[in-house]
Design a protein around this motif. Structure first.
Motif, PDB file in Angstrom:
ATOM      1  N   GLN A  50       0.829  -1.206   0.000  1.00  0.00           N
ATOM      2  CA  GLN A  50       0.000   0.000   0.000  1.00  0.00           C
ATOM      3  C   GLN A  50       0.866   1.260   0.000  1.00  0.00           C
ATOM      4  OE1 GLN A  50      -3.687  -1.970   2.564  1.00  0.00           O
ATOM      5  NE2 GLN A  50      -3.262   0.198   2.807  1.00  0.00           N
TER       6      GLN A  50
ATOM      7  N   PHE B 252       0.955   3.828  -3.315  1.00  0.00           N
ATOM      8  CA  PHE B 252       0.513   5.204  -3.119  1.00  0.00           C
ATOM      9  C   PHE B 252       1.624   6.204  -3.419  1.00  0.00           C
ATOM     10  CE2 PHE B 252      -0.435   9.037  -0.649  1.00  0.00           C
ATOM     11  CZ  PHE B 252      -1.776   9.244  -0.956  1.00  0.00           C
TER      12      PHE B 252
ATOM     13  N   GLU C  64       1.518  11.111   3.874  1.00  0.00           N
ATOM     14  CA  GLU C  64       1.588  10.044   2.870  1.00  0.00           C
ATOM     15  C   GLU C  64       1.243   8.699   3.483  1.00  0.00           C
ATOM     16  OE1 GLU C  64       4.922  11.054  -0.456  1.00  0.00           O
ATOM     17  OE2 GLU C  64       5.697  10.593   1.549  1.00  0.00           O
TER      18      GLU C  64
ATOM     19  N   GLU D 205      -2.526   8.473   4.379  1.00  0.00           N
ATOM     20  CA  GLU D 205      -3.422   8.296   3.250  1.00  0.00           C
ATOM     21  C   GLU D 205      -3.194   6.969   2.537  1.00  0.00           C
ATOM     22  OE1 GLU D 205      -3.125  11.824   0.855  1.00  0.00           O
ATOM     23  OE2 GLU D 205      -3.990  13.096   2.413  1.00  0.00           O
ATOM     24  N   ALA D 206      -1.942   6.517   2.491  1.00  0.00           N
ATOM     25  CA  ALA D 206      -1.644   5.231   1.854  1.00  0.00           C
ATOM     26  C   ALA D 206      -2.303   4.076   2.599  1.00  0.00           C
ATOM     27  CB  ALA D 206      -0.138   5.019   1.779  1.00  0.00           C
TER      28      ALA D 206
END
Length: 338
Positions: free
Chosen positions: A224, A228, A271, A274-275
């Motif tokens: 993930q 991302f 990051e 959100e990933a």
């Protein structure tokens, strides 16, 4: 004057009486962008219309501003919250959409396709969550009457009011629950706003969303992150020669992760959040033989008003003005007709 003349005279007088308020509340917006002159009626309510794209129904509806705000407050904040917190949410929601229309920032709605043409906002968190009255009846069931009344009272109490900084509508960011402090806007978003500063919200520890925990398979965790960010990671990222696989390099003023090293790669806290679809960028990573256990504090981006924080402040006797001016520094509550 005969009886016929009397009736004509009375009819004419009624037309004038009814017509004057209608003229007073007229709204001069164009159909193109909705950002026209906002005039206020005697009750202080703008005649501005907001066109909302309903993402599930794939259609656009036009609503009076205050009706739209009711749908936003009902979607964004529990109706059981303290009335002063509901008022604060109404102010933030109204400020957001008014600022958006005045600045004509509506082009991002086109991302939703031709069926969204002409909309000012969607009903999603890309803008503000919004729910229709029909959906509220289904969602609230037998509580509909009471909850509807609570939300409507909060919206009506703040009708025609927005939050301003130096005479202009602010970017009224809000979120669910802090980790104990809010964030400076530039520590999560790109822009630096003088009114979106990190402030104390330690009472958020009483929120049911304060602590979160999720476990991810090691391979899924790496995949993930890689998908991302585009940064290459393999299982070797966990083989660090005795060093910790996760090293926090810096934190924000609000206590969230600014930068973290995972394996040989450096990531922004946003990051990672959100990933991995984490509730917050204040997180702690723990490696086991099979999994990465992620523990988070807070829920949301952390910028602006904490909704649970606002509710807890209200329960301690704080007014809507005190709540707004705590989370948005140096602001005023102004009327649209000003």
């Amino acid at each position: 004057m005969g009886s016929k003349g009397v009736l004509i005279g009375i009819a004419g007088l009624l037309v004038v009486i009814v017509g004057i308020p209608a003229l007073l509340v007229s709204f001069g917006a164009s159909d193109g962008d909705g950002a026209g002159k906002m005039e206020m009626g005697l009750a202080g309510q703008s005649r501005l219309k907001v066109r909302v794209y309903l993402s599930k129904e794939k259609r656009v509806v036009g609503l009076p501003l205050e009706s739209y705000i009711e749908g936003v407050v009902a979607a964004e904040m529990p109706a059981q919250f303290h009335p002063e917190a509901l008022k604060a949410q109404a102010l933030a929601a109204r400020t957001y959409v008014v600022g958006r229309l005045l600045n004509k920032r509506v082009v991002d709605v086109k991302e939703w396709g031709p069926q969204a043409q002409g909309a000012h906002v969607t009903d999603t968190v890309q803008h503000q969550a919004f729910v229709t009255d029909a959906a509220l009846r289904e969602k609230w069931g037998y509580n509909y009457g009471n909850y509807k009344r609570r939300v409507a009272q909060a919206v009506r109490a703040t009708a025609g009011q927005i939050i301003t900084y130096q005479g202009k509508p602010i970017y009224a960011a809000f979120f669910s629950t802090s980790n104990g402090r809010t964030e400076n806007s530039e520590d999560y978003f790109k822009e630096k706003y003088p009114y979106l500063r990190s402030v104390d919200s330690s009472w958020d520890q009483l929120s049911p969303k304060y602590i979160g925990r999720v476990s991810l398979k090691r391979g899924l965790f790496l995949k993930q992150l890689e998908d991302f960010t585009g940064k290459r990671l393999t299982e070797a990222a966990f083989e660090t020669g005795g060093e910790k696989p996760f090293i926090v390099l810096s934190q924000t003023q609000g206590g969230r992760i600014d930068q973290i090293r995972i394996g040989g790669q450096v990531f922004k806290g946003r990051e990672v959040r959100e990933a991995l679809n984490l509730p917050s960028s204040d997180f702690h990573l723990q490696l086991t033989d099979e999994q990465v256990i992620v523990t988070t504090k807070g829920y949301g981006h952390g910028v602006g008003m904490s909704q649970w924080g606002a509710n807890l402040m209200a329960e301690q006797g704080k007014s809507v003005d005190e709540i707004i001016k705590h989370y948005y520094r140096g602001v005023e509550i102004s009327r649209l007709d000003q």
